[in-house]
Motif scaffolding. Structure first.
Motif, short mmCIF file in Angstrom:
data_model
loop_
_atom_site.label_atom_id
_atom_site.label_comp_id
_atom_site.label_asym_id
_atom_site.label_seq_id
_atom_site.Cartn_x
_atom_site.Cartn_y
_atom_site.Cartn_z
N ALA A 16 0.83 -1.22 0.00
CA ALA A 16 0.00 0.00 0.00
C ALA A 16 0.85 1.25 0.00
N LEU A 17 1.98 1.22 0.73
CA LEU A 17 2.93 2.34 0.76
C LEU A 17 4.34 1.79 0.61
N VAL A 18 5.16 2.49 -0.16
CA VAL A 18 6.55 2.05 -0.38
C VAL A 18 7.49 3.23 -0.11
N ASN A 19 8.23 3.13 1.01
CA ASN A 19 9.25 4.14 1.35
C ASN A 19 8.74 5.58 1.25
N VAL A 20 7.63 5.85 1.89
CA VAL A 20 7.05 7.20 1.85
C VAL A 20 7.67 8.07 2.95
N SER A 21 8.13 9.23 2.56
CA SER A 21 8.64 10.21 3.53
C SER A 21 7.95 11.55 3.29
N CYS A 22 7.46 12.15 4.36
CA CYS A 22 6.84 13.47 4.27
C CYS A 22 6.90 14.13 5.63
N ARG A 23 6.56 15.41 5.68
CA ARG A 23 6.59 16.10 6.97
C ARG A 23 5.49 17.16 7.03
N VAL A 24 5.13 17.51 8.25
CA VAL A 24 4.18 18.61 8.48
C VAL A 24 4.81 19.51 9.52
N ASP A 25 4.99 20.79 9.17
CA ASP A 25 5.54 21.75 10.13
C ASP A 25 4.41 22.38 10.94
N GLN A 26 4.77 22.84 12.12
CA GLN A 26 3.76 23.45 13.00
C GLN A 26 3.07 24.62 12.31
N GLY A 27 1.73 24.63 12.39
CA GLY A 27 0.94 25.74 11.84
C GLY A 27 0.55 25.58 10.38
N GLU A 28 1.05 24.53 9.74
CA GLU A 28 0.77 24.33 8.31
C GLU A 28 -0.55 23.59 8.06
N ILE A 29 -1.03 23.74 6.82
CA ILE A 29 -1.98 22.78 6.25
C ILE A 29 -1.20 22.07 5.14
N VAL A 30 -1.06 20.76 5.27
CA VAL A 30 -0.37 19.97 4.24
C VAL A 30 -1.39 19.02 3.62
N ALA A 31 -1.49 19.06 2.29
CA ALA A 31 -2.46 18.22 1.58
C ALA A 31 -1.78 17.01 0.95
N LEU A 32 -2.49 15.88 0.98
CA LEU A 32 -2.09 14.68 0.24
C LEU A 32 -3.11 14.49 -0.87
N ILE A 33 -2.66 14.54 -2.11
CA ILE A 33 -3.60 14.33 -3.21
C ILE A 33 -3.14 13.15 -4.07
N GLY A 34 -4.08 12.60 -4.81
CA GLY A 34 -3.79 11.44 -5.65
C GLY A 34 -5.07 10.69 -5.94
N ALA A 35 -4.99 9.74 -6.85
CA ALA A 35 -6.17 8.97 -7.24
C ALA A 35 -6.62 8.05 -6.11
N ASN A 36 -7.82 7.50 -6.23
CA ASN A 36 -8.28 6.49 -5.27
C ASN A 36 -7.31 5.33 -5.25
N GLY A 37 -7.00 4.84 -4.06
CA GLY A 37 -6.10 3.70 -3.96
C GLY A 37 -4.63 4.06 -4.00
N ALA A 38 -4.31 5.37 -4.00
CA ALA A 38 -2.91 5.80 -4.08
C ALA A 38 -2.17 5.61 -2.75
N GLY A 39 -2.93 5.51 -1.66
CA GLY A 39 -2.31 5.31 -0.35
C GLY A 39 -2.47 6.47 0.62
N LYS A 40 -3.32 7.44 0.24
CA LYS A 40 -3.48 8.64 1.08
C LYS A 40 -4.06 8.31 2.46
N THR A 41 -5.16 7.58 2.46
CA THR A 41 -5.80 7.22 3.73
C THR A 41 -4.89 6.32 4.56
N THR A 42 -4.15 5.45 3.88
CA THR A 42 -3.22 4.56 4.60
C THR A 42 -2.19 5.35 5.38
#
Length: 234
Positions: A16-42
Motif C-alpha cells: 500500500a505504501l513504499v518508502n514514503v517520507s513526508c513532513r508537516v511543520d507546526q501551523g501548516e496545512i499539508v495536503a495529500l492528493i492522488g487517485a483512489n487507492g494511491a495510499g493517502k488514507t493509509t
C-alpha cells in the motif's frame, strides 16, 4: 511537528505504501492528493496507528509514535477525522461531542471547547439534542470535525472532508478548515477535490500507487501541468 520516514505498509501481499517520507511543520496545512487507492488514507491510518507499519517510522514532535496505541496517540495531540464521518449514529450531537473529549477531565475546559465548536458550527448548536443519524451529510461532517476538536488536537488529520457534499457545503467546510488552522491547529488533509485542497494548503504531496511522486508548495503544484491534467481536470 510530524515526520514520516521511509514508511512502508502492506495489506497482505499488496504494497500500500513504499518508502514514503513526508513532513508537516507546526501551523501548516499539508495536503495529500492522488487517485483512489494511491495510499493517502493509509498514511493517515498509519500515523494514527490504526494500520501497522511494515517498515519506517512516524515521529511526532521528535518522539517515535510508530508503535504507540491509537488512544495514546490522541492523548499526545493527534486526532483523525475518518473518511465517511463515522459518527455515533444512535447518540445525540451533544453525546458525540462529549465522546470526543473522553481523554479530558477538565470540565471547565470541555465546556469552553463545546462553546467554541458551536461557534464554529452553529448548525450543531441548533441540533444538539438530535440523533446523529438524522443529520444531513454536511452536518455529520461538521459533527465528526467537532468531535475530533473536542480532544484539543495540535495536529488534526482530515480524511476526505468534502466527500459526498454539495458544492456550496464543500466551500463552507473548507472555510471552516481555514478557520481551525487560523486558531493554531496544524492540519494534514487527504482530499479527492485537489483544486480545493491546493487552494487552502501551504504545501502538498502527490501520491501514485503508494509512492510520493511530487511535492512542493501548494501554489506551485496547482500550476504544474502534470498535476493540472491528472487531478484538476485541465
Amino acid at each position: 511537528m510530524l515526520v514520516v520516514e521511509n514508511l512502508s505498509v502492506n495489506y497482505g501481499a499488496i504494497k500500500a505504501l513504499v518508502n514514503v517520507s513526508c513532513r508537516v511543520d507546526q501551523g501548516e496545512i499539508v495536503a495529500l492528493i492522488g487517485a483512489n487507492g494511491a495510499g493517502k488514507t493509509t498514511i493517515l491510518n498509519t500515523i494514527s496507528s490504526i494500520v501497522p507499519a511494515a517498515a519506517g517510522r512516524v515521529l511526532f514532535e521528535g518522539e517515535d509514535i510508530t508503535k504507540t496505541a491509537p488512544h495514546e496517540i490522541v492523548k499526545r495531540g493527534v486526532c483523525q477525522v475518518p473518511e465517511g464521518r463515522r459518527v455515533f449514529s444512535k447518540m445525540s450531537v451533544l453525546e458525540n461531542l462529549e465522546m470526543g473529549a473522553y481523554i479530558r477531565s477538565d470540565k471547565k475546559g470541555i465546556a469552553q471547547e463545546m462553546e467554541r465548536i458551536f461557534h464554529l458550527f452553529p448548525r450543531l448548536a441548533e441540533r444538539k439534542k438530535q440523533l446523529a443519524k438524522t443529520l444531513s451529510g454536511g452536518e455529520q461532517q461538521m459533527l465528526a470535525m467537532g468531535r475530533a476538536l473536542m480532544s484539543q488536537p495540535r495536529l488534526l488529520l482530515l480524511d476526505e472532508p468534502s466527500m459526498g457534499l454539495a458544492p456550496m457545503l464543500v466551500e463552507k467546510i473548507f472555510e471552516i478548515i481555514g478557520e481551525i488552522n487560523g486558531t493554531g491547529t496544524t492540519i494534514m488533509l487527504v482530499e479527492q477535490n485537489a483544486h480545493m485542497a491546493l487552494s487552502i494548503a501551504h504545501r502538498a504531496y502527490v501520491l501514485e500507487t503508494g509512492q510520493i511522486v511530487l511535492e512542493g508548495p501548494a501554489r506551485e503544484l496547482a500550476e504544474n501541468p502534470e498535476v493540472r491534467k491528472a487531478y484538476l481536470g485541465e
